[in-house]
Structure formats: structure tokens, C-alpha cells
Scaffold this active site. Structure first.
Site, PDB file in Angstrom:
ATOM      1  N   ASN A 196      -5.646  -6.704  -7.672  1.00  0.00           N
ATOM      2  CA  ASN A 196      -5.144  -8.059  -7.928  1.00  0.00           C
ATOM      3  C   ASN A 196      -5.217  -8.472  -9.399  1.00  0.00           C
ATOM      4  O   ASN A 196      -4.299  -9.072  -9.929  1.00  0.00           O
ATOM      5  CB  ASN A 196      -5.850  -9.078  -7.019  1.00  0.00           C
ATOM      6  N   GLY A 227     -13.205  -5.457  -3.614  1.00  0.00           N
ATOM      7  CA  GLY A 227     -12.096  -5.128  -2.716  1.00  0.00           C
ATOM      8  C   GLY A 227     -12.266  -5.847  -1.400  1.00  0.00           C
ATOM      9  O   GLY A 227     -12.914  -6.898  -1.329  1.00  0.00           O
ATOM     10  N   THR A 240     -13.346  -6.688   2.590  1.00  0.00           N
ATOM     11  CA  THR A 240     -14.622  -6.688   3.318  1.00  0.00           C
ATOM     12  C   THR A 240     -14.778  -5.431   4.182  1.00  0.00           C
ATOM     13  O   THR A 240     -15.865  -4.844   4.251  1.00  0.00           O
ATOM     14  CB  THR A 240     -14.726  -7.965   4.174  1.00  0.00           C
ATOM     15  N   THR A 254     -13.527  -2.459   3.688  1.00  0.00           N
ATOM     16  CA  THR A 254     -13.861  -1.330   2.802  1.00  0.00           C
ATOM     17  C   THR A 254     -15.298  -1.465   2.307  1.00  0.00           C
ATOM     18  O   THR A 254     -16.036  -0.473   2.253  1.00  0.00           O
ATOM     19  CB  THR A 254     -12.902  -1.302   1.580  1.00  0.00           C
ATOM     20  N   GLU A 281     -18.256  -7.079  -4.128  1.00  0.00           N
ATOM     21  CA  GLU A 281     -17.582  -8.387  -4.249  1.00  0.00           C
ATOM     22  C   GLU A 281     -16.354  -8.315  -3.355  1.00  0.00           C
ATOM     23  O   GLU A 281     -15.436  -7.540  -3.614  1.00  0.00           O
ATOM     24  CB  GLU A 281     -17.229  -8.634  -5.716  1.00  0.00           C
ATOM     25  N   CYS A 292      -9.523 -13.484  -5.405  1.00  0.00           N
ATOM     26  CA  CYS A 292     -10.577 -13.742  -4.422  1.00  0.00           C
ATOM     27  C   CYS A 292     -11.091 -15.175  -4.512  1.00  0.00           C
ATOM     28  O   CYS A 292     -11.638 -15.713  -3.554  1.00  0.00           O
ATOM     29  CB  CYS A 292     -11.714 -12.751  -4.597  1.00  0.00           C
ATOM     30  N   GLU A 321     -22.401 -10.182 -10.236  1.00  0.00           N
ATOM     31  CA  GLU A 321     -21.943  -9.648 -11.508  1.00  0.00           C
ATOM     32  C   GLU A 321     -22.129 -10.736 -12.560  1.00  0.00           C
ATOM     33  O   GLU A 321     -22.492 -11.865 -12.248  1.00  0.00           O
ATOM     34  CB  GLU A 321     -20.465  -9.249 -11.385  1.00  0.00           C
TER      35      GLU A 321
END
Ligand code: TXE
Length: 478
Positions: A149, A225, A227, A229, A247, A281, A459
Site C-alpha cells: 500500500n 500486512g 492479519t 498472514t 503491524e 492501515c 515501530e
């Protein structure tokens, strides 16, 4: 046709299997580049290069690392247009937006180059008995896996702190948007980053990505990426006790109280709903509006959306570009159908578009829906497209209950002029990030990440520096 290569040990290399994937330009629906379809053998080569480079990089003086990382930032700046055009063609976003994101990509390097210079060890005195000091040491080789994204923005958000902390990296950008990371490889060489310190392996998640997660020598995984995954990565990495930062997106509430500055709330809500086609996100997809102002806010939002131009990403006036991939385009359209089945009333949008000159591209009109119960699937699942739902509420308690009703907990925006309410809501909301009377106002020193199914770990700032280092306590008796 552009043919991308992996960047391993400072050189561009084809995948060992010789296999390539077709990558599409979303605005045209045509093949745009060929991407290495890498597998475990390429990840192994990347790991060996990273491991060999690690002792020297770890011991490179902080000032030297600082200079190299800053040179990378300068080169991102001076190649900004090239990066932005590449990103726009690869991802579908407007070029003007990609240009803005490149500023942040460069800033990620500058910020963490400086952070590493300031990241001091702690010491704890035990009076006349002794003293402790805590070394923060790099982990070794770490894995960074990034999504499609905000390709270079999020890729550099991971690799910059990893490198600044003294690690070597094996990374994989998304197979849908690999081009800007590929260009970054060239720039890293030009900036003097030693061979092997950063390695870029392109390919699919379930082969190249999986090989990074499974590799026993890779000590940590930083992933952004989906959820599903993220859960899979956690299940593979946890038995190896790898450090994990996940995340995973959200279903963010944007709560507008009647006492808010409505002009500002509406203007920002348009941005927070539709920037980057809603593929961020942090986008607010559930717009909770207090009943007294529901009709006013609704009408203003619909009017503003009706003025938005969808189409040619190179046009400065375009607000909505193309959806990143054909599968994602169908997924978003599927959610619009679901919303109708669930009783939603489409106030604007709700359909695919074929703008002139881009008839084969994957465009969806910015969509506003109302009339859905807060707990239906459309209001619970992450759509990740230009689709938002309006939900009226009466009281603060009701707004809070609705806001916290999803499995996600990444970000939220609260619009009110009542300071007490703002603080009370901020404390009670289940979310890693709370914006009051704003959205996406970012300070890179602050922790970034979510709760519940939005992930684990943080992060940004010292959080990232802590993630990419291990603390070692040294105790000296007097
Ligand atoms: O992401 P994936 P997808 C959300 C959004 C979207 C959904 C699915 O709702 O609709 O996720 O998107 C790599 N081991 N977000 O399927 O698959 C993959 O190659 C290791 C939210 O495209 O999670 C890519 O590099 N890696 C979001 C990265 O993971 C694997 C951003 C992300 O892909 C892997 C994007 C595996 N087994 C989507 N499988 C956000 N948080 O901002 C895939 N990958």
C-alpha cells in the site's frame, strides 16, 4: 518491459530458478514488469551475504553509519520523481501522493541515522556494591517483509532502523509493488552501503517470504500486512523464539461529536477515508457521527466525495487512483455487494469506474454507505479500499462501545471541542494510536502499532531501536 532482479551482496542477480512473475500496472491492467519468483535458495544466498557482512557493519563507527544512511536519504530526495513515477505505475496511486511519500522514505533514513547516534546504554548504580550497564547490541541478520500500500515508505520504515541499529537485513517487498525497492538497491550501492548489509529478495509471500520467516539464522521478523498472514508468520516464527513485530491493519473508528469543528472534521475525514484509495492501515473506515449533526456531516461528506476525481494517476487533480491489483479490486467490490446484502444504502459511489484512457484499469468510485448495523460484517472486517460506512450514535458511552466492538485496534480519530471528553475517550478506546482533532499527524519518535488483531510490537523511535537490538546487562562488583 522492465525486468527486476534480486539485490544480493551488493549486486543485481536473477533468481536461481530463473522464474519470473508478471507484475501489473493497476491503472492500465497491463503487465508492467517481470519480478523474480525467488525461493529458499535465493533467501539462503541473501542470508549468507548478510551474515558475512555483519561483523564489519556492526563494528562500523556510528558516525560512518550515520553518513551512509544520510547519503541514502539524499539520493532518495534527488531521485524523488523517478521513485514517485515508479511507485505510481506499480501501485496505482496518484503521482503527487507518491512524491509526498518519497519525502517520508528519505526521512526514515535521516531519522534513524540520528536516533542511532543518540541511543545510549543505561547504567544502574548499586551504591558501593557495584554498577550495571546495559549494552544494546544488534541482533545479527533480521528479516523485513513489507506490503503493497505504501511500498517504499513502509519498506524504509523497517530497514532504516534495522540498519541503523547495526543489523544486516534480508528483506522482501510486496510482489505487487517491488519496483521502488529495486531502485533503492541501486541507490544503496551508490551511497556506499557495504555489499551484503542490505539484501532484497523479490517474490511471493508463501515462497520467498515464508523462507525468510523459516530461516533459523534470521533472528527477528518485522512484518506489515494482513492479519491472516501475520498469524501464520507468528505460528512459524514463535517456536524458533524469533523477535516479532507485526503491524496488521485495522477497522478504525472516526468519531465526530456534535461539538466538533465540523468543517475541519469533514475535510480531514475525506482524507482519512480516501487517501491512497483507502488503502492505508490508518484510514478511518467506520465514521461514527453524533445524531444532532448526522445529516449535516453526511451531506457535507457526500458533496465532497462527489467532487473527487478518480482516474489518471499522473493528473495532479486526481484524488483516487487505481486499486493495487485485480484480486484486491474484486475483494473491495465484493464488500460493496455485501454491504448491500446487509441492508446498506449507498449514498455515493458503490461501483467500478472506467475513466477515459484507463478503461482496463482497476478503479472504484469513492463510496459512502449508511444504514448498516455497527456489528455487521461490512462494519467489522477490513475492506482496505475507498469504502466507508456512516454510523449514528447518541452518547459518548454508545460511541465508545461501538468503536471498541471490532477485533482490530490500530488507530482512531476523535473530533470534539470538549477536552475532558477527549482525554476520557482516548484512555478508554482500544487502540494503539489516538488522534484528537486530527489524523495522520505523525512524529517519528512516537510508538506506532496496534492492539488486538491489529498486531503486536511497536515501530517508531526508541521502540524500533529496542526491537532491532538485544539488551545485555553487564554487572561489575566493586
Ligand atoms: O497482504 P499480505 P495481502 C490487509 C488488507 C488486505 C489484506 C491482504 O486488508 O486486503 O491485508 O493483503 C508477504 N510468509 N493489509 O494479501 O499477504 C507478502 O508477499 C511471509 C493491511 O496483499 O499480508 C507481502 O510482502 N511473508 C496492510 C506481505 O507479506 C508473506 C497492508 C504482505 O502481504 C507470507 C497490506 C508468508 N506466508 C494489506 N504471505 C497494513 N497493515 O497496512 C504473504 N507474505
Amino acid at each position: 518491459m522492465i525486468q527486476l532482479q534480486n539485490y544480493i551482496n551488493g549486486s543485481f542477480e536473477p533468481p536461481k530458478s530463473g522464474a519470473y512473475l508478471e507484475n501489473f500496472e493497476p491503472a492500465k491492467g497491463e503487465v508492467f514488469s517481470m519480478v523474480p519468483n525467488s525461493g529458499p535458495e535465493d533467501v539462503e544466498a541473501a542470508y549468507q551475504a548478510a551474515w558475512a557482512a555483519f561483523p564489519a557493519w556492526k563494528n562500523t563507527p556510528a558516525e560512518e553509519k550515520f553518513k551512509i544512511l544520510n547519503r541514502i536519504a539524499e539520493l532518495i530526495d534527488s531521485n524523488r520523481n523517478r521513485f514517485a513515477e515508479a511507485e505510481s505505475r506499480d501501485q496505482g496511486k496518484p503521482v503527487w501522493l507518491a512524491k509526498n511519500e518519497m519525502v517520508r522514505a528519505a526521512q526514515n533514513f535521516r531519522f534513524f541515522a540520528t536516533a542511532a547516534m543518540q541511543f545510549a546504554s543505561e547504567s544502574h548504580s548499586m551504591e558501593d556494591r557495584g554498577i550495571n550497564y546495559t549494552l544494546r547490541q544488534p541482533l545479527g541478520v533480521v528479516g523485513c517483509i513489507s506490503p503493497w500500500n505504501l511500498p517504499l515508505y513502509l519498506y524504509t520504515w523497517k530497514i532504516a532502523p534495522a540498519l541503523a541499529a547495526g543489523n544486516c537485513v534480508v528483506s522482501k517487498p510486496s510482489e505487487f509493488t517491488p519496483y521502488s525497492a529495486y531502485i533503492l538497491g541501486e541507490i544503496c550501492t551508490e551511497a556506499g552501503l557495504p555489499a551484503g548489509v542490505l539484501n532484497i529478495v523479490h517474490g511471493l509471500g508463501n515462497s520467498a517470504g515464508q523462507a525468510i520467516v523459516e530461516h533459523p539464522g534470521i533472528k527477528a521478523i518485522s512484518f506489515t500486512g494482513g492479519t491472516v498472514t501475520g498469524k501464520h508468520i507468528a505460528s512459524v516464527a514463535a517456536p524458533m523464539f524469533k523477535k516479532l513485530s507485526l503491524e496488521l491493519g485495522g477497522k478504525n473508528p472516526n468519531i465526530i461529536f456534535a461539538d466538533a469543528d465540523l468543517e475541519k472534521a469533514v475535510k480531514t475525514t475525506i482524507n482519512s477515508s480516501f487517501l491512497n484509495q483507502g488503502e492505508i492501515c490508518l484510514c478511518g473506515s467506520r465514521i461514527l457521527i453524533q445524531k444532532q449533526v448526522y445529516e449535516t456531516v453526511k451531506n457535507k461528506l457526500v458533496d465532497a466525495v462527489n467532487q473527487m476525481k478518480t482516474g489518471n494517476p499522473a493528473d495532479e487533480k486526481t484524488r483516487i487512483g487505481a486499486i493495487v491489483s485485480k484480486p484486491h479490486y474484486h475483494k473491495v467490490l465484493g464488500y460493496i455487494d455485501l454491504a448491500k446484502e446487509e441492508g446498506g444504502n449507498i449514498l455515493t459511489g458503490g461501483k467500478a469506474l472506467d475513466p477515459e484512457g484507463f478503461e482496463n484499469g482497476w478503479f472504484i468510485a469513492p463510496t459512502i454507505i449508511e444504514g448498516l448495523p455497527y456489528d455487521c460484517r461490512t462494519n467489522q472486517e477490513e475492506i482496505f479500499g475507498p469504502v466507508v460506512s456512516l454510523i449514528p450514535f447518541e452518547t459518548e458511552e454508545e460511541a465508545l462501545q461501538m468503536a471498541n466492538s471490532t477485533n482490530y485496534g490500530l488507530a482512531c480519530s476523535i473530533w470534539t471541542s470538549d477536552l475532558n471528553r477527549a482525554h476520557k475517550m482516548a484512555a478508554a478506546i482500544e487502540s494503539g494510536i489516538v488522534w484528537i482533532n486530527c489524523w495522520l499527524l505523525r512524529d517519528l519518535r512516537t510508538p506506532f502499532g496496534g492492539v488486538k488483531q491489529s498486531g503486536v510490537g511497536r515501530e517508531g523511535g526508541w521502540e524500533a531501536m529496542r526491537f532491532f537490538t538485544d539488551p545485555k546487562n553487564v554487572c561489575i562488583a566493586f
